[in-house]
Motif scaffolding. Structure first.
Motif, mmCIF file in Angstrom:
data_model
loop_
_atom_site.group_PDB
_atom_site.id
_atom_site.type_symbol
_atom_site.label_atom_id
_atom_site.label_comp_id
_atom_site.label_asym_id
_atom_site.label_seq_id
_atom_site.Cartn_x
_atom_site.Cartn_y
_atom_site.Cartn_z
ATOM 1 N N PRO A 204 0.816 -1.230 0.000
ATOM 2 C CA PRO A 204 0.000 0.000 0.000
ATOM 3 C C PRO A 204 0.843 1.271 0.000
ATOM 4 O O PRO A 204 0.438 2.275 -0.591
ATOM 5 C CB PRO A 204 -0.825 -0.116 1.290
ATOM 6 N N VAL A 205 2.007 1.228 0.644
ATOM 7 C CA VAL A 205 2.862 2.410 0.669
ATOM 8 C C VAL A 205 3.359 2.738 -0.738
ATOM 9 O O VAL A 205 3.310 3.890 -1.184
ATOM 10 C CB VAL A 205 4.064 2.205 1.628
ATOM 11 N N LEU A 206 3.841 1.726 -1.463
ATOM 12 C CA LEU A 206 4.338 1.950 -2.819
ATOM 13 C C LEU A 206 3.244 2.478 -3.738
ATOM 14 O O LEU A 206 3.468 3.377 -4.543
ATOM 15 C CB LEU A 206 4.915 0.651 -3.390
ATOM 16 N N GLN A 207 2.059 1.928 -3.623
ATOM 17 C CA GLN A 207 0.957 2.377 -4.472
ATOM 18 C C GLN A 207 0.547 3.813 -4.136
ATOM 19 O O GLN A 207 0.227 4.597 -5.026
ATOM 20 C CB GLN A 207 -0.227 1.426 -4.318
ATOM 21 N N THR A 208 0.573 4.146 -2.848
ATOM 22 C CA THR A 208 0.225 5.509 -2.433
ATOM 23 C C THR A 208 1.199 6.526 -3.004
ATOM 24 O O THR A 208 0.804 7.626 -3.407
ATOM 25 C CB THR A 208 0.216 5.613 -0.899
ATOM 26 N N PHE A 209 2.485 6.147 -3.066
ATOM 27 C CA PHE A 209 3.506 7.077 -3.545
ATOM 28 C C PHE A 209 3.629 7.081 -5.073
ATOM 29 O O PHE A 209 4.571 7.653 -5.603
ATOM 30 C CB PHE A 209 4.854 6.748 -2.915
ATOM 31 N N GLY A 210 2.699 6.467 -5.757
ATOM 32 C CA GLY A 210 2.683 6.554 -7.214
ATOM 33 C C GLY A 210 3.203 5.325 -7.925
ATOM 34 O O GLY A 210 3.416 5.370 -9.145
#
Length: 401
Positions: free
Chosen positions: A66-72
């Motif tokens: 989820p962190v990677l997806q949030t950051f684009g």
């Protein structure tokens, strides 16, 4: 890299926060001949940086997707970003320690050792990148491993300086590992400015990467990735001036040598403005050449060259804003330091990136940068101007030092 670096820097900025906050205390303590207080501060930082860094590391592992997806990290970017992220993440505690320790080295006045500490990971990363990516063909995993090992090497060097070299006046004292909450509170109050800066930069990365992906796809994200690397490189001298001025200002402020503080700040402002003016000229003359260093993609080169010129329109004034926030950190004024740190990216740039593309598309993203630079400089000057008269009032006792 455009997706992952804001994440890792957000976690490692804990070390930078503690280092900058602690360095302000240490430099002022040394300036007022309170060496024992400086030693206690450093040992407090050792305990805190590892507790927080390892907690952040654990959360980083459990919430990687989820962190990677949030950051684009979307589309074709995600699997490559994930490879890089998972190789880099275990080294974050080492980076956090190194960032904290390097600030204390500088606060002691060992500028050359601080420089060596920064050069070691830089050169090692370049060498290991060539070996792992080109030689072994490990791709982004190799890039992540090279960077991780470079962070470890920097941490080892700074640890050697404090614990084995005999060059530091700040020793390891076990009893001072127990937190002194007055020191902790002051460290966080001053250092929160640095954490806010990096935290705001990470939020900006989320907004930018998602906005660029919406209006320009993977190409838009790639263009900003190149521009951000160029910005980081060409403004390194400004970062150097900021970091170099902090201990000098803090030491002399602690010794009530206010005219020296003013002289240091004046020299730093003039130097940074001259450097920024040169950066402005070089970017406008060779923006396309900078892009070709990173890629041969014709579409990226065309879009990137034009976008870079827009982003750097107000480059000449960036040094003023950076030094203004740093000045208030150095003298222990947490509130104005925090406000000035948040002004460019938090108060101006993020809202502009959200609003302008609605009307101007991708160009709205690029024009948000110079507009934010101008607005934040105006705010910085409003805070700095009253300081000049105060710095002229130097106590008689300080003039004989």
């Amino acid at each position: 890299i455009t997706v992952v670096m804001p994440i890792t820097f957000l976690i490692s900025s804990v070390g930078m926060m503690l280092g900058v906050g602690g360095a302000s205390i240490v430099s002022r303590a040394l300036g007022s001949n309170r060496e024992e207080h400086a030693i206690e501060t450093f040992n407090n930082l050792i305990s805190i940086v590892f507790v927080i860094a390892f907690a952040a590391l654990t959360l980083g592992f459990f919430f990687a997707h989820p962190v990677l997806q949030t950051f684009g990290g979307k589309g074709d970017i995600f699997p490559i970003a994930h490879d890089y992220y998972m190789m880099l993440l275990p080294s974050i505690p080492f980076l956090a320690w190194a960032m904290m320790a390097n600030n204390i080295i500088r606060a002691e006045g060992h500028a050359k050792m601080s420089m060596i500490a920064m050069l070691i990971p830089g050169f090692l990363n370049i060498i290991l990148d060539a070996i792992f990516i080109i030689g072994f063909g490990w791709g982004m995993k190799g890039a992540g491993l090279a960077t991780a090992l470079s962070y470890v090497a920097c941490a080892c060097f700074t640890a050697w300086f404090f614990f084995l070299s005999g060059r530091s006046n700040i020793q390891f004292v076990r009893k001072y590992l127990k937190p002194n909450w007055d020191i902790v509170r002051e460290t966080f109050a001053i250092g929160i400015t640095t954490l806010a800066r990096q935290g705001t930069a990470s939020i900006l990365a989320i907004v930018l990467n998602n906005t660029l992906f919406t209006y320009g796809g993977e190409l838009g994200v790639a263009v900003y990735g190149v521009i951000s690397r160029v910005m980081m490189f060409v403004f390194f001298p400004i970062f150097g001036l900021v970091q170099g001025s902090l201990p000098i200002i803090g030491f002399n402020y602690g010794a009530m040598q206010y005219r020296r503080v003013r002289k240091t700040l004046s020299m730093a402002l003039i130097s940074s403005t001259l450097i920024c003016f040169l950066v402005f000229l070089v970017i406008f003359m060779f923006s396309g050449s900078f892009i070709t260093i990173f890629t041969k993609d014709l579409a990226l080169i065309e879009q990137g060259g034009r976008a870079m010129k827009i982003v750097f329109l107000a480059a000449m004034i960036i040094g003023v804003q950076a030094l203004g926030a740093a000045y208030f950190q150095a003298i222990g004024k947490a509130v104005p330091a925090l406000l000035l740190t948040l002004s460019r990216q938090g108060f101006f740039l993020i809202p502009l990136v959200l609003i302008l593309p609605i009307y101007f598309g991708m160009d709205g993203v690029w024009y948000a940068f110079p507009i934010a630079d101008i607005l934040s400089m105006v705010v910085t000057l409003m805070f700095l101007y009253p300081q000049w008269s105060k710095l002229n009032k130097e106590p008689e006792s300080a003039r004989v030092l």
